[in-house]
Design a protein around this motif. Structure first.
Motif, short mmCIF file in Angstrom:
data_model
loop_
_atom_site.label_atom_id
_atom_site.label_comp_id
_atom_site.label_asym_id
_atom_site.label_seq_id
_atom_site.Cartn_x
_atom_site.Cartn_y
_atom_site.Cartn_z
N HIS A 1 -4.28 6.14 -2.21
CA HIS A 1 -4.16 4.67 -1.77
C HIS A 1 -3.45 4.77 -0.23
O HIS A 1 -2.48 5.50 0.06
CB HIS A 1 -3.08 4.37 -2.73
N GLY A 2 -3.78 3.81 0.49
CA GLY A 2 -3.04 3.49 1.61
C GLY A 2 -1.80 2.75 1.29
O GLY A 2 -2.01 1.72 0.60
N ASP A 3 -0.57 3.11 1.98
CA ASP A 3 0.48 2.60 1.46
C ASP A 3 0.64 1.39 2.13
O ASP A 3 1.86 0.59 1.93
CB ASP A 3 1.84 3.52 1.93
N SER A 4 -0.16 0.86 3.20
CA SER A 4 -0.29 -0.38 3.84
C SER A 4 -1.41 -1.22 3.20
O SER A 4 -1.77 -2.42 4.03
CB SER A 4 -0.28 -0.39 5.25
N ASP A 5 -1.88 -0.96 2.01
CA ASP A 5 -3.17 -1.81 1.50
C ASP A 5 -2.43 -3.27 1.18
O ASP A 5 -1.69 -3.27 0.32
CB ASP A 5 -3.45 -1.14 0.48
N ASN B 1 -4.93 -5.72 0.30
CA ASN B 1 -5.69 -6.19 -0.76
C ASN B 1 -5.50 -5.75 -2.24
O ASN B 1 -5.02 -6.54 -2.85
CB ASN B 1 -7.33 -5.51 -0.37
N VAL B 2 -5.21 -4.37 -2.19
CA VAL B 2 -5.01 -3.74 -3.81
C VAL B 2 -3.68 -2.96 -3.24
O VAL B 2 -3.55 -2.13 -2.64
CB VAL B 2 -5.95 -2.93 -4.33
N PRO B 3 -2.50 -3.82 -3.67
CA PRO B 3 -1.08 -3.10 -3.24
C PRO B 3 -0.93 -1.65 -3.63
O PRO B 3 -1.47 -1.10 -4.78
CB PRO B 3 -0.06 -3.88 -4.15
N TYR B 4 -0.21 -0.68 -2.77
CA TYR B 4 -0.03 0.58 -3.17
C TYR B 4 0.35 0.75 -4.51
O TYR B 4 0.27 1.84 -5.23
CB TYR B 4 0.72 1.29 -2.06
N GLY B 5 1.37 -0.39 -5.19
CA GLY B 5 2.16 -0.03 -6.37
C GLY B 5 1.10 0.16 -7.63
O GLY B 5 1.29 0.52 -8.49
N GLU B 6 -0.18 -0.33 -7.22
CA GLU B 6 -1.23 -0.14 -8.56
C GLU B 6 -1.54 1.43 -8.70
O GLU B 6 -1.83 1.40 -9.87
CB GLU B 6 -2.65 -0.93 -8.09
N LEU C 1 -9.21 4.35 7.99
CA LEU C 1 -9.96 4.27 9.20
C LEU C 1 -9.47 5.40 10.21
O LEU C 1 -10.33 5.86 10.98
CB LEU C 1 -9.87 2.86 9.91
N GLU C 2 -8.25 5.52 10.11
CA GLU C 2 -7.61 6.54 11.41
C GLU C 2 -8.20 7.95 11.01
O GLU C 2 -8.02 8.29 9.87
CB GLU C 2 -6.22 6.46 11.36
N LEU C 3 -8.74 8.50 11.95
CA LEU C 3 -9.50 10.07 11.71
C LEU C 3 -8.78 10.71 11.25
O LEU C 3 -9.20 11.56 10.52
CB LEU C 3 -10.46 10.12 12.94
N HIS C 4 -7.44 11.05 11.80
CA HIS C 4 -6.86 12.46 11.20
C HIS C 4 -6.39 12.28 9.70
O HIS C 4 -6.59 13.02 8.96
CB HIS C 4 -5.59 12.55 12.33
N ARG C 5 -6.06 10.90 9.34
CA ARG C 5 -5.68 10.75 8.05
C ARG C 5 -7.01 10.84 7.10
O ARG C 5 -7.01 11.15 6.17
CB ARG C 5 -5.22 9.30 8.02
N ARG C 6 -8.05 10.09 7.75
CA ARG C 6 -9.32 10.26 6.82
C ARG C 6 -9.79 11.64 6.66
O ARG C 6 -10.08 12.07 5.60
CB ARG C 6 -10.42 9.34 7.58
N GLN C 7 -9.61 12.48 7.67
CA GLN C 7 -10.00 13.89 7.31
C GLN C 7 -9.14 14.62 6.44
O GLN C 7 -9.81 15.18 5.38
CB GLN C 7 -9.59 14.76 8.63
N GLU C 8 -7.78 14.20 6.11
CA GLU C 8 -7.18 15.12 5.05
C GLU C 8 -7.20 14.03 3.83
O GLU C 8 -7.26 15.00 2.81
CB GLU C 8 -5.66 14.76 5.47
N TRP C 9 -7.48 12.87 3.83
CA TRP C 9 -8.04 12.14 2.60
C TRP C 9 -9.24 12.75 1.98
O TRP C 9 -9.29 13.02 1.05
CB TRP C 9 -8.04 10.85 3.05
N MET C 10 -10.18 12.76 2.92
CA MET C 10 -11.78 13.24 2.45
C MET C 10 -11.33 14.79 1.83
O MET C 10 -12.18 15.15 1.06
CB MET C 10 -12.60 13.31 3.54
N ARG D 1 -0.50 9.42 -1.21
CA ARG D 1 -0.33 8.30 -0.33
C ARG D 1 -0.50 8.57 1.17
O ARG D 1 -0.38 9.44 1.85
CB ARG D 1 1.42 8.21 -0.55
N VAL D 2 -1.60 7.68 1.68
CA VAL D 2 -2.18 7.64 3.15
C VAL D 2 -1.00 6.75 3.89
O VAL D 2 -1.46 5.45 3.87
CB VAL D 2 -3.37 7.40 3.14
N PHE D 3 -0.23 7.23 4.84
CA PHE D 3 0.55 6.41 5.49
C PHE D 3 0.00 5.59 6.49
O PHE D 3 -1.01 6.13 7.24
CB PHE D 3 1.54 7.40 6.07
#
Length: 838
Positions: free
Chosen positions: A763-767, A769-774, A802-811, A793-795
């Motif tokens: 989960h992105g912690d700045s979401d 749409n669907v809050p991170y708390g879900e 969308l940010e590529l460094h974060r996307r890399q680690e997420w994927m 938790r994706v800061f």
């Protein structure tokens, strides 16, 4: 050959001073390199010494030449085959020589591999051009531990300075031993990998000039996780240049084949400049523009600006929330957008609208004399927001209210017939005349339809009531009573033409299955589109009449060395006769006699799982890692008709979960190559909710991933940015106080004790749409229950990563999770997240 490298290809390295050969503990698991691609030996010649030392007092070092040799494509004519006898290469050149030997490494899962280098000549080792080690003079050996990500070709190169009789041997020791999938090759072959999403070129955003003679397409290029953007300019179907710098933001004039930009000047002023695409000559149209964003009127005589009236500022400590949606983004403002008109000839700017409610431009008339704007207003019944649509004469400022309190119209377009508008809206628009459903069955309001609206009669006519695809973007013709539109057509995204006089809809024949973006000349005779298919990347096309031609074949360029498996359509029939459409992807180099783990992807919400090729849930990418990939479009999905999409309403998984479970069981029984004990599932947003809900209903899956998923429908309804609005679609008429059973029985959090499948929550912690708390509350629940669960938790990321460094680690995290549980190999997960005590 891949151009992107993950953050840690190299774990460790060591140079060992020893006599040849280097001993290996597990000799049977060692893979000797027996074939190379090699450059021709280049005789070493010392440079002319004008001085004995350089500027820094250092003598010339012949070994410095080892750093100057670039990595070559395996198809390069500079490379030729070189065999290693019993694993050894013996150099026979009479003179001291430089040469580079290359091999490629390819594996379908993350692997740690120890590289053993033995040589009695100096060498330098690189992996994808990055140095991982070197030796000096004398008999030396290198011991290097590499990390290889799945499906990506990695070029291993050894540059050496040899004399006659010198020898070299490379061996690879996979940590997985006999379970390795490592291939040592001498070509650029690879499978689709994480590299594809995180490197190279992609196309998007076609914009066509009024005549259709020119157009631009946006090009994104990623290298080393940095993105650069340009726009390609085409003239008469041929590339004419690129638009970069200040030209990147250029747009087409509405009638003339001219581009326009604004340019910042000294003193805070800015000018409006046009550019002739034939000569790139610039002409100043307006020397000093008012502030703000704008669009041209269609006669090119004026500009419509969108001035903002600044709303009440946020307070530092406490504040009164102003309405249902005011809490969504605490960093946002409360500005009101209005409309103004700027006359280019006189330089006069006059306001068009005024008030405390925002006014939003909807459409501009073809003659430039009128526009349509909307004014939103709160209503007390679902969906709690509606809009008034008003036509405004730009000369007299007289208004004509078209209709009021409409909440099911999403767009209006002028047509070539005066007084007739083309509207896009849900089946419930204009009193529900577009409904193709039994009385009392709520429509899926994201299933878009087309309507003709007669302004004089104030009456609408449904055009697509019996048309199953869900309408997307719409363009109307300037001179014929017709339109061109895209639509979600099952899992395809297709183009269609409609004769507005007869209502006859005709498919536009296209080579690609998924139209990513399109544009057209004002008369719609020339169409430019960019598309992809289930097993094919971006291509750019032009359609004139019935003739289609390729303008830019990016797919052939990007996929030249990529091996893909087959894609096949597959449909499951439920016990009640309902059909669940899907398709499946086979691994590259598929062997029907083997067993493969299965991945199941779905959305199950208000968009189909389309036949897209390249994105972060790309089926070909996961198939390249040795999975069979099944994607389903269960009940509730638009594109198969209103009756099918309406099943989404007030269901929250009731129908969809059963369809997914039974389809997966049916697929596993029908396909002997599926390993039914190793099935994973994943989805995002509503699909993330579906993942969590599925796990409360079945133990069929061996691992699961939920990204930005909803765990508690009630808390999402109250807090999510789209919670109240989306729930008016998904939970029509149902609220926690009048239908508590829906909010509890269908919320995964209330059945967390039934989850036995290892679950990764991301989960992105700045979401907003669907809050991170879900995800947090499901994580806490499963931790309390002692279940296998992880939370990533994706800061700083919103609903999409969308940010590529974060996307890399997420994927990588998602892939490592599946490798751990579906392939029985936790090495990637353990490498990313070593065990900690807390």
């Amino acid at each position: 050959m891949s151009t992107f490298s993950p953050k840690s290809l190299l774990v460790s390295s060591a140079l060992v001073l020893s006599a040849l050969p280097l001993s290996v503990s597990a000799q049977t698991d060692t893979i000797p390199v027996q074939r190379y691609k090699s450059t021709a030996p280049e005789t070493f010649v010392s440079p002319v010494m004008s001085d004995s030392v350089n500027l820094y007092g250092k003598k010339f070092d012949p070994l410095s030449l080892l750093k100057e040799t670039p990595v070559l494509s395996f198809a390069s004519p500079r490379l030729s085959d070189l065999a290693a006898t019993d694993g050894w290469v013996t150099f026979r050149e009479d003179a001291k020589s430089l040469r580079t030997l290359q091999v490629s490494l390819l594996t379908t899962k993350f692997e740690e591999v120890t590289l053993l280098v033995e040589s009695d000549a100096p060498f330098r080792i690189t992996l994808d051009g990055k140095e991982i080690g070197e030796s000096k003079e004398g008999t030396q050996s290198g011991n290097y531990t590499l990390k290889l990500i799945p499906s990506a070709n990695r070029t291993l190169a050894v540059t050496t300075l040899t004399e006659k009789g010198n020898r070299l041997r490379l061996r690879l020791v996979p940590k997985l031993g006999k379970e390795t999938t490592l291939q040592v090759r001498t070509d650029d072959k690879e499978y689709m990998s994480l590299d594809f999403d995180l490197s190279g070129e992609a196309l998007s955003g076609v914009q066509v000039s009024p005549s259709g003679r020119y157009f631009t397409v946006q090009s994104r290029y990623i290298k080393d996780l940095e993105t650069s953007m340009t726009r390609l300019l085409y003239k008469d179907g041929k590339k004419a240049g690129t638009l970069a710098g200040d030209l990147y933001a250029a747009a087409w004039m509405p009638k003339s084949d001219l581009l326009y930009i604004t340019k910042e000047l000294a003193g805070g002023r800015r000018s409006l400049i046009t550019i002739d695409p034939a000569t790139m000559e610039r002409t100043t149209l307006v020397e000093s523009l008012p502030e703000g964003d704008f669009v041209f009127t269609t006669d090119e005589k004026g500009l419509v600006f969108f001035p903002k009236v600044k709303g009440q500022s946020r307070t530092e400590y406490v504040e009164r929330v102003q309405g249902r949606y005011d809490h969504r983004d605490t960093k946002g403002n409360r500005d009101v957008t209005l409309l103004s008109h700027y006359d280019i000839a006189t330089g006069m700017l006059r306001p068009l609208t005024y008030g405390y409610k925002g006014t939003y431009l909807v459409a501009l008339s073809p003659d430039g004399k009128e526009l349509i704007y909307s004014v939103p207003r709160d209503i007390e019944t679902s969906p709690f927001e509606a809009s008034d649509y008003i036509a405004l004469d730009l000369r007299t400022l007289k208004t004509d209210t078209l209709f009021t309190g409409e909440y099911n119209v999403s767009g209006l377009e002028y047509t070539a017939r005066p007084g007739v508008l083309l509207a896009t809206g849900s089946p419930d628009a204009f009193g529900g005349i577009g409904r193709d459903l039994p009385e009392g069955v709520p429509a899926n309001t994201s299933d878009m339809q087309l309507y003709l609206y007669d302004r004089k009669a104030k009456k609408a006519k449904a055009l697509t009531k019996d048309f199953d695809p869900s309408v997307g973007s719409v363009l109307t013709s300037a001179d014929t009573f017709s339109a061109l539109f895209s639509a979600e057509d099952r899992d395809y995204k297709s183009l269609f033409r409609i004769d507005l006089s007869t209502g006859v809809i005709t498919p536009v024949k296209t080579s690609e299955e998924y139209i990513s973006s399109f544009g057209a000349s004002n008369d719609l005779r020339t169409v430019i589109y960019e598309g992809e298919s289930a097993n094919n990347s971006d291509r750019l096309y032009a359609i004139t009449g019935a003739k289609e031609r390729v303008l830019y074949d990016l797919a052939s360029k990007r996929l030249s060395d990529v091996t893909l498996g087959e894609v096949k359509d597959w449909t499951f029939t439920m016990p009640n006769g309902d059909k669940v459409p899907g398709r499946y992807y086979l691994p590259a180099d598929f062997d029907p006699a083997k067993k493969y783990p299965l991945l199941v992807y779905y959305y199950g919400g208000t968009s189909p799982s389309g036949r897209m090729f390249d994105w972060y849930y790309s089926a070909p990418m996961y198939a390249g890692q040795g999975y069979v990939f099944l994607t389903l479009n269960p009940s509730g999905t638009p594109g198969w008709g209103q009756a099918y999409s309406a099943r989404h309403v007030n269901a929250w998984g009731k129908i969809t979960a059963e369809e997914i479970i039974e389809s997966v069981k049916g697929f596993s029984e029908e396909m002997p190559f599926v390993d039914a004990d190793h099935i994973g599932c994943f989805g995002a947003s509503y699909g993330g909710f579906m993942t969590q809900y599925l796990l409360t209903r079945t133990d069929l899956f061996a691992a699961a991933i939920s990204h930005a998923g909803i765990s508690n429908i009630a808390s999402y309804w109250g807090q999510g940015t789209w919670g109240i609005g989306y729930s008016t679609l998904a939970s029509t008429g149902s609220y926690p106080w009048n239908n508590p059973a829906l909010y509890t029985e269908q919320s995964p959090i209330f059945h967390a004790d039934k989850i036995n499948t290892p679950l990764l929550l991301t989960h992105g912690d700045s979401d907003t749409n669907v809050p991170y708390g879900e995800s947090v509350q499901m994580y806490n629940a499963l931790k309390i229950l002692g279940k296998e669960v992880e939370l990533l938790r994706v800061f700083g990321q919103d609903h999409h990563i969308l940010e590529l460094h974060r996307r890399q680690e997420w994927m990588e995290t998602m892939m490592a999770w599946f490798q751990k549980y579906l392939k029985g190999d936790p090495s990637w997960w353990n490498d990313l997240y070593p065990e900690i005590r807390y």
